[in-house]
Structure formats: structure tokens, C-alpha cells
Design an enzyme around this catalytic site. Structure first.
Site: not given
Length: 133
Positions: A32, A64, A83-84, A110
Site C-alpha cells: 500500500e 466548498y 483510514i481512521e 477504501k
């Protein structure tokens, strides 16, 4: 994103940015870090939009483009094992950068998670409020 639940003292107005695409190198595995993969980030921010709506005033809302840019800077410019961790960094940056935002829900998808199963993807979703920073 799922319907966001908010407390009675939080604004019910929302700005939603759906699936900001990133190519980044987050994850635990060496592959990764070396190969990278796609991620999708969605934001659901809670703020009072009455002034912006009544006055048609973009200064009374959250930009935005700036929210999207910050997501991209964090998502591509930093590396996270989870990803936390990515979600937490984005939530904190969003609340810190825009004082009028009272709540943010961050969803990280993901789609190519390296797990031994056929899945459409995994996601983490967190909600943080101004009181959390």
C-alpha cells in the site's frame, strides 16, 4: 453517506461534499505504501446557513472549494496507517479552519482494501463536533 444524527443544540443545516477522489499511500502493508490506491472522502458539515441563504452571501457559508482543497492536502500530503487516522485529521482540520462549522462527519472509503474476500470496499465514518477540538 448515511443520514447524520445531530443533537438538538447543533445546526440541522448541512453542506455535503460527496466522494472526493484521492490517490494516496495509506495503509499498513508495504504494498500500500509502495503502490498506492484510490480513496474517496465525503464530508457532511453542520452549520447554520440561514444568513447565507437569506442574504445570498457566500461569506456566510463554508467555501466548498477550500474544504475540498484541505481534504486533498491532508489526504495526499500526509501518510496514515489507518483510514481512521486520516478521517480524524480531516475532521480536526475542518473544524479548526472554519469556525462557523459546528459538526463534521467524515467518511473515508477504501474500495481496494487488501483483504481476502470479494467486497465492494470498506469505509470508516466518524462525526466530530466543535467540542471535540
Amino acid at each position: 453517506m448515511t443520514a447524520t444524527r445531530y443533537r438538538q443544540d447543533e445546526p440541522s443545516d448541512r453542506i455535503i461534499l460527496n466522494r472526493i477522489a484521492l490517490f494516496a499511500y495509506h495503509g499498513l502493508h508495504p504494498e500500500e505504501e509502495r503502490l498506492g490506491q484510490r480513496f474517496f472522502v465525503s464530508l457532511d458539515v453542520g452549520l447554520d446557513l440561514r444568513e447565507a441563504g437569506r442574504g445570498d452571501d457566500w461569506h456566510s457559508t463554508a467555501c466548498y472549494a477550500k474544504l475540498t482543497q484541505r481534504v486533498q492536502e491532508i489526504g495526499v500530503g500526509q501518510r496514515f496507517r489507518t483510514i481512521e487516522g486520516l478521517a480524524e485529521a480531516i475532521a480536526t482540520a475542518t473544524l479548526t479552519a472554519v469556525p462557523r462549522i459546528q459538526r463534521v462527519t467524515v467518511r473515508i472509503e477504501k474500495p481496494a482494501a487488501p483483504i481476502p474476500a470479494i467486497i465492494d470496499g470498506i469505509a470508516v465514518e466518524i462525526t466530530r463536533t466543535r467540542a471535540d477540538i
